[in-house]
Write an enzyme that holds these catalytic residues in place. Structure first.
Site, PDB file in Angstrom:
ATOM      1  N   HIS A  73       0.851  -1.195   0.000  1.00 47.35           N
ATOM      2  CA  HIS A  73       0.000   0.000   0.000  1.00 47.35           C
ATOM      3  C   HIS A  73       0.881   1.238   0.000  1.00 47.35           C
ATOM      4  O   HIS A  73       1.672   1.437   0.916  1.00 47.35           O
ATOM      5  CB  HIS A  73      -0.884   0.042   1.248  1.00 47.35           C
ATOM      6  CG  HIS A  73      -1.978  -0.976   1.256  1.00 47.35           C
ATOM      7  ND1 HIS A  73      -3.016  -0.955   2.153  1.00 47.35           N
ATOM      8  CD2 HIS A  73      -2.204  -2.045   0.455  1.00 47.35           C
ATOM      9  CE1 HIS A  73      -3.832  -1.968   1.913  1.00 47.35           C
ATOM     10  NE2 HIS A  73      -3.360  -2.648   0.891  1.00 47.35           N
ATOM     11  N   TYR A 202      -8.714   4.979   8.182  1.00 51.76           N
ATOM     12  CA  TYR A 202      -8.849   5.251   9.622  1.00 51.76           C
ATOM     13  C   TYR A 202      -9.919   6.325   9.790  1.00 51.76           C
ATOM     14  O   TYR A 202      -9.760   7.428   9.251  1.00 51.76           O
ATOM     15  CB  TYR A 202      -7.529   5.773  10.197  1.00 51.76           C
ATOM     16  CG  TYR A 202      -6.452   4.733  10.386  1.00 51.76           C
ATOM     17  CD1 TYR A 202      -5.604   4.368   9.351  1.00 51.76           C
ATOM     18  CD2 TYR A 202      -6.257   4.132  11.632  1.00 51.76           C
ATOM     19  CE1 TYR A 202      -4.596   3.428   9.540  1.00 51.76           C
ATOM     20  CE2 TYR A 202      -5.254   3.191  11.833  1.00 51.76           C
ATOM     21  CZ  TYR A 202      -4.427   2.837  10.776  1.00 51.76           C
ATOM     22  OH  TYR A 202      -3.441   1.910  10.976  1.00 51.76           O
ATOM     23  N   PRO A 294      -3.142  -0.704  19.232  1.00 59.39           N
ATOM     24  CA  PRO A 294      -2.916  -1.118  17.842  1.00 59.39           C
ATOM     25  C   PRO A 294      -3.088  -0.032  16.781  1.00 59.39           C
ATOM     26  O   PRO A 294      -2.751  -0.265  15.624  1.00 59.39           O
ATOM     27  CB  PRO A 294      -3.961  -2.223  17.636  1.00 59.39           C
ATOM     28  CG  PRO A 294      -5.012  -1.965  18.650  1.00 59.39           C
ATOM     29  CD  PRO A 294      -4.318  -1.353  19.823  1.00 59.39           C
ATOM     30  N   LYS A 298       2.001  -0.929  15.183  1.00 57.77           N
ATOM     31  CA  LYS A 298       3.436  -1.004  15.482  1.00 57.77           C
ATOM     32  C   LYS A 298       3.891  -2.263  16.214  1.00 57.77           C
ATOM     33  O   LYS A 298       5.090  -2.567  16.222  1.00 57.77           O
ATOM     34  CB  LYS A 298       3.846   0.209  16.339  1.00 57.77           C
ATOM     35  CG  LYS A 298       3.783   1.535  15.601  1.00 57.77           C
ATOM     36  CD  LYS A 298       4.911   1.650  14.598  1.00 57.77           C
ATOM     37  CE  LYS A 298       4.683   2.724  13.587  1.00 57.77           C
ATOM     38  NZ  LYS A 298       4.656   2.268  12.204  1.00 57.77           N
ATOM     39  N   TYR A 386       4.469   6.060  10.123  1.00 59.04           N
ATOM     40  CA  TYR A 386       3.601   4.924   9.799  1.00 59.04           C
ATOM     41  C   TYR A 386       4.361   3.868   8.989  1.00 59.04           C
ATOM     42  O   TYR A 386       4.218   2.661   9.240  1.00 59.04           O
ATOM     43  CB  TYR A 386       2.355   5.408   9.040  1.00 59.04           C
ATOM     44  CG  TYR A 386       1.269   4.367   9.013  1.00 59.04           C
ATOM     45  CD1 TYR A 386       0.464   4.151  10.129  1.00 59.04           C
ATOM     46  CD2 TYR A 386       1.071   3.572   7.893  1.00 59.04           C
ATOM     47  CE1 TYR A 386      -0.517   3.173  10.125  1.00 59.04           C
ATOM     48  CE2 TYR A 386       0.085   2.597   7.879  1.00 59.04           C
ATOM     49  CZ  TYR A 386      -0.707   2.407   8.995  1.00 59.04           C
ATOM     50  OH  TYR A 386      -1.672   1.434   8.993  1.00 59.04           O
TER      51      TYR A 386
HETATM   52  P1  FAD Z   1       3.368 -12.788  20.824  1.00 58.88           P
HETATM   53  O1  FAD Z   1       2.894 -12.743  19.429  1.00 58.88           O
HETATM   54  O2  FAD Z   1       2.382 -12.567  21.917  1.00 58.88           O
HETATM   55  O3  FAD Z   1       4.097 -14.170  21.022  1.00 58.88           O
HETATM   56  C1  FAD Z   1       4.423 -14.680  22.260  1.00 58.88           C
HETATM   57  C2  FAD Z   1       4.415 -16.191  22.188  1.00 58.88           C
HETATM   58  O4  FAD Z   1       4.799 -16.716  23.448  1.00 58.88           O
HETATM   59  C3  FAD Z   1       3.036 -16.738  21.893  1.00 58.88           C
HETATM   60  O5  FAD Z   1       3.105 -17.690  20.852  1.00 58.88           O
HETATM   61  C4  FAD Z   1       2.591 -17.350  23.215  1.00 58.88           C
HETATM   62  O6  FAD Z   1       1.717 -18.438  23.035  1.00 58.88           O
HETATM   63  C5  FAD Z   1       3.923 -17.748  23.803  1.00 58.88           C
HETATM   64  N1  FAD Z   1       3.913 -17.858  25.268  1.00 58.88           N
HETATM   65  C6  FAD Z   1       3.240 -17.111  26.171  1.00 58.88           C
HETATM   66  N2  FAD Z   1       3.492 -17.535  27.401  1.00 58.88           N
HETATM   67  C7  FAD Z   1       4.356 -18.564  27.299  1.00 58.88           C
HETATM   68  C8  FAD Z   1       4.973 -19.410  28.225  1.00 58.88           C
HETATM   69  N3  FAD Z   1       4.734 -19.303  29.535  1.00 58.88           N
HETATM   70  N4  FAD Z   1       5.809 -20.361  27.774  1.00 58.88           N
HETATM   71  C9  FAD Z   1       6.054 -20.495  26.445  1.00 58.88           C
HETATM   72  N5  FAD Z   1       5.478 -19.717  25.512  1.00 58.88           N
HETATM   73  C10 FAD Z   1       4.641 -18.762  25.933  1.00 58.88           C
HETATM   74  N6  FAD Z   1      -0.746  -5.392  16.662  1.00 58.88           N
HETATM   75  C11 FAD Z   1      -1.047  -4.639  15.618  1.00 58.88           C
HETATM   76  O7  FAD Z   1      -0.173  -3.932  15.127  1.00 58.88           O
HETATM   77  N7  FAD Z   1      -2.332  -4.670  15.083  1.00 58.88           N
HETATM   78  C12 FAD Z   1      -3.317  -5.466  15.605  1.00 58.88           C
HETATM   79  O8  FAD Z   1      -4.436  -5.491  15.109  1.00 58.88           O
HETATM   80  C13 FAD Z   1      -3.014  -6.253  16.714  1.00 58.88           C
HETATM   81  N8  FAD Z   1      -3.954  -7.044  17.274  1.00 58.88           N
HETATM   82  C14 FAD Z   1      -3.637  -7.778  18.376  1.00 58.88           C
HETATM   83  C15 FAD Z   1      -4.604  -8.581  18.972  1.00 58.88           C
HETATM   84  C16 FAD Z   1      -4.315  -9.311  20.112  1.00 58.88           C
HETATM   85  C17 FAD Z   1      -5.398 -10.178  20.757  1.00 58.88           C
HETATM   86  C18 FAD Z   1      -3.011  -9.250  20.674  1.00 58.88           C
HETATM   87  C19 FAD Z   1      -2.681 -10.032  21.922  1.00 58.88           C
HETATM   88  C20 FAD Z   1      -2.039  -8.464  20.055  1.00 58.88           C
HETATM   89  C21 FAD Z   1      -2.332  -7.719  18.913  1.00 58.88           C
HETATM   90  N9  FAD Z   1      -1.376  -6.914  18.276  1.00 58.88           N
HETATM   91  C22 FAD Z   1      -1.694  -6.181  17.217  1.00 58.88           C
HETATM   92  C23 FAD Z   1      -0.015  -6.853  18.718  1.00 58.88           C
HETATM   93  C24 FAD Z   1       0.891  -7.796  17.939  1.00 58.88           C
HETATM   94  O9  FAD Z   1       0.169  -8.938  17.556  1.00 58.88           O
HETATM   95  C25 FAD Z   1       2.051  -8.103  18.851  1.00 58.88           C
HETATM   96  O10 FAD Z   1       2.761  -6.901  19.049  1.00 58.88           O
HETATM   97  C26 FAD Z   1       2.973  -9.189  18.331  1.00 58.88           C
HETATM   98  O11 FAD Z   1       2.303 -10.417  18.323  1.00 58.88           O
HETATM   99  C27 FAD Z   1       4.229  -9.258  19.193  1.00 58.88           C
HETATM  100  O12 FAD Z   1       4.928 -10.436  18.941  1.00 58.88           O
HETATM  101  P2  FAD Z   1       5.672 -11.225  20.089  1.00 58.88           P
HETATM  102  O13 FAD Z   1       6.339 -12.349  19.425  1.00 58.88           O
HETATM  103  O14 FAD Z   1       6.458 -10.262  20.894  1.00 58.88           O
HETATM  104  O15 FAD Z   1       4.523 -11.717  21.072  1.00 58.88           O
HETATM  105  C1  DHB Z   2      -4.634  -3.640  11.092  1.00 57.75           C
HETATM  106  C2  DHB Z   2      -4.450  -3.551  12.440  1.00 57.75           C
HETATM  107  C3  DHB Z   2      -4.055  -2.363  12.996  1.00 57.75           C
HETATM  108  O1  DHB Z   2      -3.860  -2.278  14.302  1.00 57.75           O
HETATM  109  C4  DHB Z   2      -3.861  -1.236  12.208  1.00 57.75           C
HETATM  110  O2  DHB Z   2      -3.510  -0.074  12.782  1.00 57.75           O
HETATM  111  C5  DHB Z   2      -4.045  -1.333  10.842  1.00 57.75           C
HETATM  112  C6  DHB Z   2      -4.439  -2.543  10.282  1.00 57.75           C
HETATM  113  C7  DHB Z   2      -5.059  -4.931  10.504  1.00 57.75           C
HETATM  114  O3  DHB Z   2      -5.331  -5.859  11.295  1.00 57.75           O
HETATM  115  O4  DHB Z   2      -5.128  -5.044   9.284  1.00 57.75           O
END
Ligand code: FAD
Ligand code: DHB
Length: 400
Positions: A73, A202, A294, A298, A386
């Site tokens: 995009h 947005y 979210p 980021k 962004y």
């Molecule tokens: P995570 O993706 O949380 O990965 C952590 C991993 O560790 C998971 O697989 C978990 O199962 C595992 N884990 C947890 N506890 C343990 C344990 N005790 N032992 C072993 N493994 C464990 N960001 C956006 O930009 N846009 C969005 O729309 C958005 N939606 C989101 C919706 C939800 C419900 C959540 C929770 C987050 C969302 N985020 C979003 C944020 C984004 O998904 C996270 O910033 C990203 O997943 C970070 O990655 P990570 O690997 O640090 O953590």
């Molecule tokens: C999406 C999620 C976000 O948090 C955002 O700012 C833009 C797009 C998405 O899930 O596509």
């Protein structure tokens, strides 16, 4: 008992990316994940990859499907007062863009890449715990298939998300927590409907924030603001569509195409940073150390920039015994983390309606959006943040 160089807790984007960066540098790791493989892959989460995250995945050799199926995009829309205003991200940033590619697709590609290396990745690990963090041999314990396992590591990477065990295993007082809760959350849906806009929209509406996004040419991803503890079962599919259409339809008649809702959930929103992102030989990365609301898209991108910095430090340690980059890890990450925190807070507070806002706040928000969409300087500022501020270090320094 087994040994490894780096024990990684969590197979989300942070843990899997780190594991692959270490692999590319010939460093051993074991990844321990408490959920099942299908659960990790099917979890619907973020969708927007910054230019730097895309470049990183390509440089790591795991971007082949992303390049084929990701939707680039070059711009986005900010909608308020019934009108959509275009922000030309690529024109304003010298050609940088974002790519829409679901987090679950990124995770799937990284799990495939990990399995192809034959390095260990344990799913469904129970009772995961970490210990001896301030010694030179920290340990990970877990139970799998009825057997207890201990892994002795040189270092542990806590990539286990906000609710994981790693940050919680650090003694009280060693970290400072910076926390902010917002008085709203997002109700999000995935719908089987072709996106009616090629770019994200947005929306700031009198009834609250709404966001139009997508996952593919046949799947739309939509959100709107609700109270943080909103019970999802109180929303019928019909009521969800009514609310989406009410908030998103613009005066020129643009609106999302309605389709079958295939997934729906409510996510609360918070800003959080734990500092420093290290205790002894435990290094926190991604959501384990910080989360953003979210709105700025980021979270996943910060997880990628953290592990790049960690990979550089571990590579330098194993190649030449230097530990200064390990010592600087937290400070280098936090510079970028705080800028993303500021941006995410600004996007959130500018685009949402707060239950405790005053009439002054409301008018100021409209003026903010009017200024943003009428000033090239303001649009450039949004665009460069962004598409992603520069990573703090080069890919080459992390062995790419
Ligand atoms: P995570 O993706 O949380 O990965 C952590 C991993 O560790 C998971 O697989 C978990 O199962 C595992 N884990 C947890 N506890 C343990 C344990 N005790 N032992 C072993 N493994 C464990 N960001 C956006 O930009 N846009 C969005 O729309 C958005 N939606 C989101 C919706 C939800 C419900 C959540 C929770 C987050 C969302 N985020 C979003 C944020 C984004 O998904 C996270 O910033 C990203 O997943 C970070 O990655 P990570 O690997 O640090 O953590
Ligand atoms: C999406 C999620 C976000 O948090 C955002 O700012 C833009 C797009 C998405 O899930 O596509």
């Amino acid at each position: 008992m087994s040994t490894t160089q780096v024990g990684i807790v969590g197979a989300g984007p942070a843990g899997l990316l780190l594991g692959h960066l270490l692999h590319l540098n010939g460093i051993d790791s074991v990844i321990v994940e408490n959920r099942a493989r299908d659960y990790v892959i099917d979890r619907v989460r973020a969708g927007v990859l910054e230019q730097g995250t895309v470049d990183l995945l390509m440089a790591m050799g795991v971007g082949e499907r992303l390049q084929r199926e990701g939707l680039r995009h070059d711009g986005l829309y900010i909608s308020f007062g019934g009108e959509r205003h275009h922000i030309a991200l690529a024109d304003l940033t010298g050609g940088k863009a974002i790519t829409v590619y679901g987090q679950n697709e990124v995770v799937k590609d990284l799990i495939d890449a990990r399995i192809a290396t034959s390095r260990p990745l344990h799913f469904e690990a129970e009772h995961v715990s970490v210990g001896a963090l301030d010694s030179s041999r920290p340990t990970i314990h877990f139970r799998q298939g009825g057997t207890d396992h201990e892994i002795r590591c040189d270092f542990i990477a806590g990539c286990d998300g906000f609710h994981g065990v790693c940050r919680q295993s650090i003694p009280d007082g060693a970290l400072t927590n910076y926390d902010r809760l917002y008085p709203f959350g997002w109700l999000g849906i995935l719908a089987g409907a072709p996106p009616s806009s090629a770019e994200l929209v947005y929306t700031y509406h009198d009834r609250g924030f709404a966001l139009f996004s997508m996952r593919s040419p046949t799947i739309t991803r939509l959100y709107f603001q609700v109270p943080p503890d909103e019970p999802i079962d109180q929303w019928t599919d019909e009521a969800i569509w009514d609310e989406m259409l009410m908030r998103m339809t613009t005066r020129d008649g643009w609106k999302p195409q309605v389709g079958r809702i295939v997934q729906k959930s409510v996510t609360p929103m918070r800003s959080f940073v734990a500092a420093p992102m290290r205790y002894g030989r435990l290094f926190l990365a991604g959501d384990a150390a910080h989360i953003v609301p979210p709105t700025g898209a980021k979270g996943l991108n910060l997880a990628a920039s953290d592990v790049l910095v960690l990979a550089r430090a571990l590579k330098a340690f194993y190649e030449s015994g230097r530990s200064d980059w390990l010592d600087e890890y937290s400070a280098v990450c936090l510079r970028r983390v705080w800028k993303a925190q500021r941006f995410s807070w600004w996007m959130t507070t500018t685009l949402h309606r707060s239950p405790d806002e005053t009439a002054f706040d409301h008018q100021r928000q409209i003026a903010d959006l009017d200024y943003l969409t009428g000033s090239r300087a303001a649009m450039t500022s949004l665009a460069e943040q962004y598409v992603g501020l520069p990573m703090e270090i080069s890919f080459e320094s992390a062995g790419l």
